[in-house]
Design a protein around this motif. Structure first.
Motif, PDB file in Angstrom:
ATOM      1  N   SER A   1      -1.680   2.859  -7.920  1.00  0.00           N
ATOM      2  CA  SER A   1      -2.816   3.613  -8.470  1.00  0.00           C
ATOM      3  C   SER A   1      -2.339   4.835  -9.230  1.00  0.00           C
ATOM      4  O   SER A   1      -2.835   5.141 -10.319  1.00  0.00           O
ATOM      5  N   THR A   2      -1.376   5.513  -8.658  1.00  0.00           N
ATOM      6  CA  THR A   2      -0.859   6.719  -9.306  1.00  0.00           C
ATOM      7  C   THR A   2      -0.303   6.379 -10.685  1.00  0.00           C
ATOM      8  O   THR A   2      -0.550   7.088 -11.663  1.00  0.00           O
TER       9      THR A   2
ATOM     10  N   SER B   1       0.838  -1.198   0.000  1.00  0.00           N
ATOM     11  CA  SER B   1       0.000   0.000   0.000  1.00  0.00           C
ATOM     12  C   SER B   1       0.873   1.249   0.000  1.00  0.00           C
ATOM     13  O   SER B   1       1.867   1.320   0.711  1.00  0.00           O
TER      14      SER B   1
HETATM   15  N1  LIG Z   1      -3.918  13.318  -4.764  1.00  0.00           N
HETATM   16  C1  LIG Z   1      -2.914  13.031  -3.897  1.00  0.00           C
HETATM   17  N2  LIG Z   1      -2.383  13.994  -3.133  1.00  0.00           N
HETATM   18  C2  LIG Z   1      -1.386  13.742  -2.268  1.00  0.00           C
HETATM   19  N3  LIG Z   1      -0.841  12.514  -2.094  1.00  0.00           N
HETATM   20  C3  LIG Z   1      -1.331  11.505  -2.839  1.00  0.00           C
HETATM   21  C4  LIG Z   1      -2.390  11.710  -3.772  1.00  0.00           C
HETATM   22  N4  LIG Z   1      -2.681  10.518  -4.358  1.00  0.00           N
HETATM   23  C5  LIG Z   1      -1.840   9.631  -3.806  1.00  0.00           C
HETATM   24  N5  LIG Z   1      -1.024  10.205  -2.892  1.00  0.00           N
HETATM   25  C6  LIG Z   1       0.037   9.531  -2.124  1.00  0.00           C
HETATM   26  O1  LIG Z   1       0.860   8.855  -3.023  1.00  0.00           O
HETATM   27  C7  LIG Z   1       1.296   7.626  -2.487  1.00  0.00           C
HETATM   28  C8  LIG Z   1       0.990   6.519  -3.442  1.00  0.00           C
HETATM   29  O2  LIG Z   1      -0.417   6.394  -3.562  1.00  0.00           O
HETATM   30  P1  LIG Z   1      -1.095   5.324  -4.488  1.00  0.00           P
HETATM   31  O3  LIG Z   1      -2.549   5.496  -4.328  1.00  0.00           O
HETATM   32  O4  LIG Z   1      -0.549   5.417  -5.853  1.00  0.00           O
HETATM   33  O5  LIG Z   1      -0.617   3.974  -3.828  1.00  0.00           O
HETATM   34  P2  LIG Z   1      -1.114   2.500  -4.083  1.00  0.00           P
HETATM   35  O6  LIG Z   1       0.089   1.696  -4.405  1.00  0.00           O
HETATM   36  O7  LIG Z   1      -2.204   2.497  -5.077  1.00  0.00           O
HETATM   37  O8  LIG Z   1      -1.658   2.075  -2.664  1.00  0.00           O
HETATM   38  P3  LIG Z   1      -2.924   1.175  -2.280  1.00  0.00           P
HETATM   39  O9  LIG Z   1      -2.517  -0.246  -2.413  1.00  0.00           O
HETATM   40  O10 LIG Z   1      -3.173   1.543  -0.853  1.00  0.00           O
HETATM   41  O11 LIG Z   1      -4.035   1.573  -3.184  1.00  0.00           O
HETATM   42  C9  LIG Z   1       0.625   7.489  -1.142  1.00  0.00           C
HETATM   43  O12 LIG Z   1       1.562   7.863  -0.151  1.00  0.00           O
HETATM   44  C10 LIG Z   1      -0.497   8.485  -1.202  1.00  0.00           C
HETATM   45  O13 LIG Z   1      -0.766   9.003   0.069  1.00  0.00           O
END
Ligand SMILES: Nc1ncnc2c1ncn2[C@@H]1O[C@H](COP(=O)(O)OP(=O)(O)OP(=O)(O)O)[C@@H](O)[C@H]1O
Ligand SMILES: [Mg+2]
Lengths: 251, 221
Positions: free
Chosen positions: A51-52, A46
């Motif tokens: 997602s990003t 996580s």
């Molecule tokens: N719009 C935003 N503004 C600020 N920080 C963000 C934003 N979107 C994501 N983040 C931060 O970027 C980082 C990566 O987020 P992301 O959602 O891409 O992770 P992930 O791998 O998809 O996690 P998960 O498995 O929990 O979905 C995290 O620390 C999150 O808090």
């Protein structure tokens, strides 16, 4: 600059993707390529940026640096019509995001009618075909709130399919579902793969990854740490971080 | 007791005042028919403009909305009616009321619609954009329909306030319902026309109030 056609093999080709939110660097230079018909799985802890990364592929998130080329079109170019490109890149969200004020049929036809300006009859025909593909032909007149989570997610998939995308991005499509409803969504995704759809899937369904993925990409802390076939990733993980992660999720 | 009935519920006087009051009802209805759609449309426009990313545009809009919510509508109306002629803008009483109400109502409707827009999650917008809808198409087909539906009770209760507020048009001698009733009162030296006017307002608004409480019930339940 690569010439058009030189990367014709790849439906999606991202290079040097970076993304920062303020001081927080979430993607630290990611290269990512997907061949036509491939199912690429993205796993990772996580917050690792999965997602990003996915959201950079249709510019729902604006990359801070790097390039994204889809079907030979540079998404970052000024001359690119991003809305036209997004129609060719389906996206399925963890929380379904169906339009609650519209019936299932209209959820699927909205873009067909308002963007592609298709007449109602034709749009309805396309919607019904897409709904049949996900096994919900009989739910066209229902409202999303009348459906189970699994059915809602399948409608969301039909909404993406109706635009005949060349690539579909899935961001944890089954994470919001009760366990007994996960299967129906995975079945639809399996059918899609069999039909040759190109897919990038962020998911924690490791069993599905083993069985269906052509390639698995492991992300940690904004970087791709390791990638390979499901056997390589799950049976013979090389990096300690992946080993740890695999041990944790398969426990 | 007799005096009370004589002064407030005098049927003979009510009958006499009825034609005048009916014309007043028509004027009030005409006023509502102009002022409500105009105010709501203005509010939609302001709320949509408020979704801009530009910070200073949002600031200017907020100032505009705050200003017209803070100015008492009566003051605004008198200013539009008797102040603007000094600037060379001569308006009929009806037009003055329409302008003053547009400025006042649209600010209130805008605040309500803005709350509605903010109640729509980011996911809705993202889903729409991911299928190729433009920002404007997303607003039109996905966000606004849901936003308006979510704040329907607030929109309705604001509309009820607007209908009641049309009575201030009497200060610029627009013969709406209250003006007509007050004229009848001053001619007959009897308050019965006012009671009759109250009855008309009740008749006009009661169905809307019913609808509102049903809506509020449905949303609460
Ligand atoms: N719009 C935003 N503004 C600020 N920080 C963000 C934003 N979107 C994501 N983040 C931060 O970027 C980082 C990566 O987020 P992301 O959602 O891409 O992770 P992930 O791998 O998809 O996690 P998960 O498995 O929990 O979905 C995290 O620390 C999150 O808090
Ligand atoms: Mg995520």
């Amino acid at each position: 600059m690569s010439e058009p056609g030189a990367n014709g093999d790849y439906i999606l080709e991202a290079r040097g993707l970076r993304k920062s939110f303020g001081d927080l660097e979430v993607l630290k230079g990611v290269d990512f390529r997907v061949r036509s018909g491939e199912l690429v799985f993205v796993i990772g802890p996580s917050g690792s940026g999965k997602s990003t990364l996915l959201r950079c592929f249709n510019r729902l998130e604006e990359p801070s640096a790097g390039s994204v080329v889809v079907h030979g079109v540079d998404l970052m170019a000024r001359s690119t019509d991003i809305n036209a490109m997004r129609r060719r890149i389906g996206m399925v969200f963890q929380s379904f995001n169906l339009y609650p004020h519209l019936r299932v049929r209209s959820n699927v036809t909205l873009a067909l009618r308002r963007v592609l300006r298709k007449p109602r009859v034709e749009a309805d025909r396309i919607a019904e075909a897409a709904l049949a593909r996900v096994g919900l032909a009989d739910k066209a007149d229902a409202y999303p709130s009348e459906l189970s989570g699994g059915q809602q997610q399948r409608v969301a998939i039909a909404r993406a399919l109706a635009l005949e995308p060349q690539l579909v991005l899935f961001d944890e499509p089954t994470s919001a579902l009760d366990p007994e409803l996960v299967g129906s969504v995975l079945t639809v995704m399996r059918d899609l793969r069999a039909a040759g759809m190109t897919m990038v899937v962020v998911s924690h369904e490791m069993r599905f990854a083993r069985e269906a993925a052509d390639r698995v990409v492991f992300m940690d802390d904004g970087c791709i740490v390791e990638e390979g076939s499901p056997e390589e990733i799950f049976e013979r993980p090389r990096s300690p971080r992946l080993r740890e992660f695999v041990a944790e999720v398969t426990r | 007791m007799d005096l009370l009935v004589e002064t407030f519920f005098n049927l003979a006087i009510m009958r006499e005042a009825l034609p005048l009051l009916l014309r007043g009802v028509l004027t009030t209805l005409a006023l509502c028919a102009v002022v409500i759609p105009l105010g709501f449309a203005g509010g939609l426009v302001l709320a949509v403009l408020g979704t801009t990313r530009s910070r200073w545009k949002r600031f200017l809009l907020a100032c505009w909305i705050d200003f017209f919510r803070a100015v008492p509508p009566l003051v605004l109306l008198i200013f539009v009616h008797s102040g603007l002629p000094f600037a060379g803008i001569e308006l009929t009483a009806f037009a003055a009321v329409a302008v003053a109400f547009l400025l006042n109502n649209s600010a209130y409707y805008a605040e309500i619609v803005r709350a509605g827009i903010e109640s729509i999650g980011r996911g809705q917008r993202e889903a729409a954009r991911s299928t190729g809808l433009t920002a404007t198409q997303t607003l039109t087909w996905v966000v606004l329909p849901q936003a308006v539906r979510n704040v329907l009770p607030d929109l309705l209760s604001n509309t009820i306030e607007v209908v009641k507020l049309t009575s201030i048009a009497s200060v610029v001698a627009l013969p709406e319902l209250l003006y007509a009733a007050d004229m009848a009162r001053s001619v007959t030296y009897n308050a019965s026309p006012i009671v009759l006017a109250a009855g008309f307002y009740l008749l006009l608004l009661w169905p809307v109030v019913r609808l509102l409480s049903r809506l509020e019930h449905r949303i609460a339940g």
